[in-house]
Scaffold this active site. Structure first.
Site, PDB file in Angstrom:
ATOM      1  N   ILE A 203       0.889  -1.163   0.000  1.00 14.81           N
ATOM      2  CA  ILE A 203       0.000   0.000   0.000  1.00 14.81           C
ATOM      3  C   ILE A 203       0.929   1.215   0.000  1.00 14.81           C
ATOM      4  O   ILE A 203       1.734   1.361   0.919  1.00 14.81           O
ATOM      5  CB  ILE A 203      -0.907   0.017   1.262  1.00 14.81           C
ATOM      6  CG1 ILE A 203      -1.602  -1.339   1.465  1.00 14.81           C
ATOM      7  CG2 ILE A 203      -1.907   1.161   1.204  1.00 14.81           C
ATOM      8  CD1 ILE A 203      -2.597  -1.726   0.406  1.00 14.81           C
ATOM      9  N   ARG A 292       1.644  -8.147  23.153  1.00 14.75           N
ATOM     10  CA  ARG A 292       2.462  -7.692  24.300  1.00 14.75           C
ATOM     11  C   ARG A 292       2.194  -6.210  24.530  1.00 14.75           C
ATOM     12  O   ARG A 292       1.523  -5.568  23.735  1.00 14.75           O
ATOM     13  CB  ARG A 292       3.936  -7.870  23.945  1.00 14.75           C
ATOM     14  CG  ARG A 292       4.237  -7.151  22.620  1.00 14.75           C
ATOM     15  CD  ARG A 292       5.699  -7.048  22.319  1.00 14.75           C
ATOM     16  NE  ARG A 292       5.958  -6.720  20.922  1.00 14.75           N
ATOM     17  CZ  ARG A 292       5.968  -5.503  20.416  1.00 14.75           C
ATOM     18  NH1 ARG A 292       5.680  -4.468  21.177  1.00 14.75           N
ATOM     19  NH2 ARG A 292       6.223  -5.297  19.140  1.00 14.75           N
ATOM     20  N   ARG A 338      10.491   8.726  20.842  1.00  9.03           N
ATOM     21  CA  ARG A 338      11.411   7.671  21.288  1.00  9.03           C
ATOM     22  C   ARG A 338      12.825   8.206  21.104  1.00  9.03           C
ATOM     23  O   ARG A 338      13.282   8.350  19.966  1.00  9.03           O
ATOM     24  CB  ARG A 338      11.301   6.446  20.385  1.00  9.03           C
ATOM     25  CG  ARG A 338      10.004   5.738  20.415  1.00  9.03           C
ATOM     26  CD  ARG A 338      10.158   4.447  19.603  1.00  9.03           C
ATOM     27  NE  ARG A 338       8.887   3.771  19.488  1.00  9.03           N
ATOM     28  CZ  ARG A 338       8.747   2.526  19.070  1.00  9.03           C
ATOM     29  NH1 ARG A 338       9.812   1.826  18.699  1.00  9.03           N
ATOM     30  NH2 ARG A 338       7.564   1.959  18.987  1.00  9.03           N
TER      31      ARG A 338
HETATM   32  P1  ADP Z   1       6.658  -1.562  18.519  1.00  8.44           P
HETATM   33  O1  ADP Z   1       7.652  -0.550  18.107  1.00  8.44           O
HETATM   34  O2  ADP Z   1       5.431  -1.552  17.695  1.00  8.44           O
HETATM   35  O3  ADP Z   1       6.390  -1.602  19.989  1.00  8.44           O
HETATM   36  P2  ADP Z   1       8.689  -3.385  17.610  1.00  8.44           P
HETATM   37  O4  ADP Z   1       8.462  -4.645  16.875  1.00  8.44           O
HETATM   38  O5  ADP Z   1       9.369  -2.247  16.955  1.00  8.44           O
HETATM   39  O6  ADP Z   1       7.257  -2.954  18.174  1.00  8.44           O
HETATM   40  O7  ADP Z   1       9.505  -3.799  18.904  1.00  8.44           O
HETATM   41  C1  ADP Z   1       9.316  -3.181  20.133  1.00  8.44           C
HETATM   42  C2  ADP Z   1      10.619  -2.795  20.730  1.00  8.44           C
HETATM   43  O8  ADP Z   1      11.226  -3.934  21.254  1.00  8.44           O
HETATM   44  C3  ADP Z   1      11.612  -2.177  19.778  1.00  8.44           C
HETATM   45  O9  ADP Z   1      11.490  -0.797  19.638  1.00  8.44           O
HETATM   46  C4  ADP Z   1      12.900  -2.511  20.454  1.00  8.44           C
HETATM   47  O10 ADP Z   1      13.199  -1.538  21.435  1.00  8.44           O
HETATM   48  C5  ADP Z   1      12.595  -3.799  21.130  1.00  8.44           C
HETATM   49  N1  ADP Z   1      13.048  -4.954  20.395  1.00  8.44           N
HETATM   50  C6  ADP Z   1      12.584  -5.460  19.247  1.00  8.44           C
HETATM   51  N2  ADP Z   1      13.232  -6.572  18.919  1.00  8.44           N
HETATM   52  C7  ADP Z   1      14.118  -6.791  19.901  1.00  8.44           C
HETATM   53  C8  ADP Z   1      15.073  -7.795  20.151  1.00  8.44           C
HETATM   54  N3  ADP Z   1      15.266  -8.809  19.327  1.00  8.44           N
HETATM   55  N4  ADP Z   1      15.786  -7.704  21.260  1.00  8.44           N
HETATM   56  C9  ADP Z   1      15.611  -6.690  22.109  1.00  8.44           C
HETATM   57  N5  ADP Z   1      14.736  -5.715  21.932  1.00  8.44           N
HETATM   58  C10 ADP Z   1      13.997  -5.760  20.842  1.00  8.44           C
HETATM   59  P1  ADP Z   2       6.921  -5.353  12.178  1.00  7.13           P
HETATM   60  O1  ADP Z   2       6.581  -6.657  12.811  1.00  7.13           O
HETATM   61  O2  ADP Z   2       8.327  -5.269  11.749  1.00  7.13           O
HETATM   62  O3  ADP Z   2       6.439  -4.191  13.003  1.00  7.13           O
HETATM   63  P2  ADP Z   2       4.708  -4.759  10.335  1.00  7.13           P
HETATM   64  O4  ADP Z   2       3.983  -5.793   9.550  1.00  7.13           O
HETATM   65  O5  ADP Z   2       3.989  -4.165  11.477  1.00  7.13           O
HETATM   66  O6  ADP Z   2       6.104  -5.366  10.793  1.00  7.13           O
HETATM   67  O7  ADP Z   2       5.161  -3.601   9.352  1.00  7.13           O
HETATM   68  C1  ADP Z   2       6.025  -2.561   9.754  1.00  7.13           C
HETATM   69  C2  ADP Z   2       5.721  -1.296   8.970  1.00  7.13           C
HETATM   70  O8  ADP Z   2       5.872  -1.510   7.571  1.00  7.13           O
HETATM   71  C3  ADP Z   2       4.289  -0.808   9.119  1.00  7.13           C
HETATM   72  O9  ADP Z   2       4.141   0.010  10.250  1.00  7.13           O
HETATM   73  C4  ADP Z   2       4.065  -0.036   7.833  1.00  7.13           C
HETATM   74  O10 ADP Z   2       4.625   1.246   7.913  1.00  7.13           O
HETATM   75  C5  ADP Z   2       4.856  -0.850   6.832  1.00  7.13           C
HETATM   76  N1  ADP Z   2       4.010  -1.847   6.147  1.00  7.13           N
HETATM   77  C6  ADP Z   2       3.741  -3.095   6.553  1.00  7.13           C
HETATM   78  N2  ADP Z   2       2.945  -3.744   5.675  1.00  7.13           N
HETATM   79  C7  ADP Z   2       2.702  -2.864   4.686  1.00  7.13           C
HETATM   80  C8  ADP Z   2       1.971  -2.919   3.448  1.00  7.13           C
HETATM   81  N3  ADP Z   2       1.345  -4.031   3.041  1.00  7.13           N
HETATM   82  N4  ADP Z   2       1.962  -1.816   2.668  1.00  7.13           N
HETATM   83  C9  ADP Z   2       2.621  -0.714   3.031  1.00  7.13           C
HETATM   84  N5  ADP Z   2       3.323  -0.590   4.153  1.00  7.13           N
HETATM   85  C10 ADP Z   2       3.380  -1.648   4.983  1.00  7.13           C
END
Ligand code: ADP
Ligand code: ADP
Ligand code: MG
Length: 462
Positions: A203, A292, A338
Site C-alpha cells: 500500500i 504484548r 522515542r
Molecule cells: P513496537 O515498536 O510496535 O512496539 P517493535 O516490533 O518495533 O514494536 O519492537 C518493540 C521494541 O522492542 C523495539 O522498539 C525494540 O526496542 C525492542 N526490540 C525489538 N526486537 C528486539 C530484540 N530482538 N531484542 C531486544 N529488543 C527488541
Molecule cells: P513489524 O513486525 O516489523 O512491526 P509490520 O507488519 O507491522 O512489521 O510492518 C512494519 C511497517 O511496515 C508498518 O508500520 C508499515 O509502515 C509498513 N508496512 C507493513 N505492511 C505494509 C503494506 N502491506 N503496505 C505498506 N506498508 C506496509
C-alpha cells in the site's frame, strides 16, 4: 492476587513494570546480565538475579535461566515487557508448565498471532480486512512472483516471524522479487531463526494506525482507541500520537470494532495491539497483532487515564475488567518521542557509551519513561532506545508546544541521541498539519538533517 512478579526484560520498560508492581504492593524481581549490574532495573527492584552474560542469547533470551530464577524466588508471575521473549510462545509455555503466570496471552494464542502469515489467515476467517496477498506463506521467489503478478505490483515481501521492521523488502518488478525475497528471508533467518516469507500488496504511503486492546479472562474485550505511528524510519517508529489526527469518527468506530473482533477471534487475554495500514481512500487493512505491551503505550494512557500495565497485572490476577467500552473516556492529545542513542549524521548508527549528565523535563503534561541516570552506561549489547518523552495537551497544538519545551529542557551529554531531530520535527509544517503518512520521514528527514547541520548540529559537542 499476584504477590511477586519477575520482570524478564531490561531498560525503560523493565523500570516501568517494576514501578507498577511496587505501586501495587507486588514484589518486583529483576533479572540482569553481567553487563547490567549497574542498570537502573537491577538497582530499583525488590530483588535482582544475574542470569548470564552480556549477549541477549546468554541472558534476556535464556528461557531456562529465567524460569529457574522465577522458581527459585517463588515468583507467581512473569512479565515479559517488549522485545526479547515477549512474543516467544516457547517462553510462555515454559512459564505455564512451571505453574508461573505469563503476563500476556496463552502460548497457543501467541502461536496463532505471532506467525504473521498464520494471523492473516485467521483474520480473513474472522472477517477482518487484510492487505491482499498470499493465502499463507510462500515457498520461494517463483511463487512470490506468481502472486505479485496476480495482485499487481508493487508488493511487499515479509517474514512470517519478522518484527522491528526487519525481514521486509519492497518489489516493483519480478527482478526485485528475486533479489528481495532472498535478502529478506536470510535476514529473518538470522534475526528470528525462521526464514518463512509471505507476500502482501504494497500500500503506497499508507498511515500506520493501531488500536490498543485489553481483554480479561472472562471474554470481555475493549479497545482504548488508536495511535498514529506513521512517523517511521525504515519501518521503525520514531514518534507516535493519540488520537490519529483527522481520522473520521465513522472510520475510528469501524476500525475499533474490527480490532475487538480480531482479539476475540484469537481468544485473546491481556493487553495487545492490532496494527492496520490505512490508504488514501480510507480503506484499512490488518497487518499484524503485537501480543504484548508496546513501546508507545503511554500516549494511550495519557488520553484515556487508564494505566495499561496496572490492567495487565489485574487481568493476570484473574480480575475482570472494571469498565465497559462505553465507559472509556478520551480527552486531549498526547505525543511520544522515542529517544535513541544514535549518531544521526552517521545513518543513525548506535552510539553506546557513558552518559555524563542528564536532566529530564517536567511540568504540566510531561512524562518521561527512561532507565538513564547520571553516569550510567549505555550498553552496546542492546537496543539503542534510552528514553521516551511524552507530552499531553488539551489540543494537539498544546501537546506539540509542550513537546518542544520538554525537548528543550532535556539534556543528555556523553552520547549522541536523536533528540535534536525530533525537536526540529516539532516545527515541521507538514508534521504540524497532522495526518501525515509513512512516507513522511523519507521525504523530510534530509531537510531536517540539513537544517540541523546548518545550525551547527554536526559540530555540537555532546
Ligand atoms: P513496537 O515498536 O510496535 O512496539 P517493535 O516490533 O518495533 O514494536 O519492537 C518493540 C521494541 O522492542 C523495539 O522498539 C525494540 O526496542 C525492542 N526490540 C525489538 N526486537 C528486539 C530484540 N530482538 N531484542 C531486544 N529488543 C527488541
Ligand atoms: P513489524 O513486525 O516489523 O512491526 P509490520 O507488519 O507491522 O512489521 O510492518 C512494519 C511497517 O511496515 C508498518 O508500520 C508499515 O509502515 C509498513 N508496512 C507493513 N505492511 C505494509 C503494506 N502491506 N503496505 C505498506 N506498508 C506496509
Ligand atoms: Mg508492526
Amino acid at each position: 492476587m499476584l504477590r511477586k512478579v519477575l520482570i524478564a526484560n531490561r531498560g525503560e520498560i523493565a523500570v516501568r513494570i517494576i514501578r507498577e508492581c511496587l505501586d501495587s504492593s507486588i514484589e518486583a524481581v529483576s533479572v540482569y546480565s553481567t553487563a547490567d549490574r549497574q542498570a537502573l532495573h537491577t538497582i530499583i527492584a525488590t530483588k535482582a538475579i544475574c542470569i548470564g552474560g552480556p549477549r541477549a542469547s546468554e541472558s534476556y533470551l535464556n528461557i531456562s535461566n529465567i524460569v529457574e530464577a522465577a522458581k527459585a524466588c517463588g515468583c507467581d508471575a512473569v512479565h515479559p515487557g517488549f522485545g526479547f521473549l515477549s512474543e516467544n510462545s516457547d517462553f510462555a509455555r515454559a512459564c505455564e508448565e512451571a505453574g508461573i503466570k505469563f503476563i500476556g496471552p496463552a502460548s497457543w494464542t501467541i502461536d496463532k498471532m505471532g506467525n504473521k502469515a498464520a494471523a492473516r489467515k485467521l483474520m480473513v476467517e474472522a472477517g477482518v480486512p487484510v492487505v491482499p496477498g498470499s493465502e499463507g506463506s510462500v515457498k520461494d521467489a517463483d511463487e512470490a512472483a506468481a502472486i505479485a503478478e496476480k495482485i499487481g505490483y508493487p508488493v511487499l515481501m515479509k517474514a512470517s516471524a519478522g518484527g522491528g521492521g526487519r525481514g521486509m523488502r519492497k518489489a516493483y518488478n519480478p527482478e526485485e522479487v528475486r533479489e528481495g525475497f532472498a535478502a529478506a528471508s536470510a535476514e529473518a533467518e538470522s534475526c528470528f531463526g525462521n526464514g518463512e516469507m509471505y507476500v502482501e500488496k504494497l500500500i503506497e504511503n499508507p498511515r500506520h494506525i493501531e488500536f490498543q486492546i485489553l481483554a480479561d479472562g472472562f471474554g470481555n474485550v475493549v479497545h482504548l482507541g488508536e495511535r498514529d505511528c506513521s512517523i517511521q524510519r525504515r519501518n521503525q517508529k520514531l514518534v507516535e500520537e493519540a488520537p490519529a489526527w483527522g481520522l473520521s469518527s465513522e472510520l475510528r468506530e469501524k476500525m475499533g470494532q474490527a480490532a475487538v473482533k480480531a482479539a476475540k477471534a484469537a481468544d485473546y487475554e491481556n493487553a495487545g495491539t492490532i496494527e492496520f495500514v490505512v490508504d488514501k481512500d480510507e480503506n484499512f487493512y490488518f497487518i499484524e497483532m503485537n501480543t504484548r505491551i508496546q513501546v508507545e503505550h503511554p500516549v494511550t494512557e495519557m488520553v484515556t487515564g487508564i494505566n495499561i500495565v496496572k490492567e495487565q497485572l489485574r487481568i493476570a490476577s484473574g480480575i475482570p475488567l472494571g469498565f465497559s467500552q462505553e465507559e472509556i473516556q478520551f480527552s486531549g492529545h498526547a505525543i511520544e518521542c522515542r529517544i535513541t542513542a544514535e549518531r544521526v549524521f552517521d545513518n543513525f548508527a548506535p552510539c553506546p557509551g557513558q552518559v555524563e549528565f542528564i536532566h529530564f523535563p517536567a511540568g504540566a503534561g510531561i512524562r518521561v519513561d527512561s532507565a538513564l541516570y547520571n553516569g550510567c552506561e549505555i550498553s552496546p549489547f542492546y537496543d539503542s532506545m534510552v528514553a521516551k518523552v511524552i507530552a499531553k495537551g488539551n489540543t494537539r497544538l498544546e501537546a506539540v508546544r509542550r513537546m518542544r519545551r520538554a525537548l528543550e529542557e532535556t539534556v543528555i551529554t556523553g552520547v549522541e541521541t536523536t533528540l535534536p531531530v525530533q525537536h526540529l520535527l516539532m516545527f515541521n509544517q507538514e508534521f504540524l498539519r497532522g495526518g501525515y503518512d509513512t512516507g513522511f520521514i523519507e521525504n523530510h528527514l534530509k531537510d531536517i538533517l540539513d537544517i540541523y547541520e546548518a545550525a551547527g548540529g554536526k559540530h555540537e559537542s555532546v
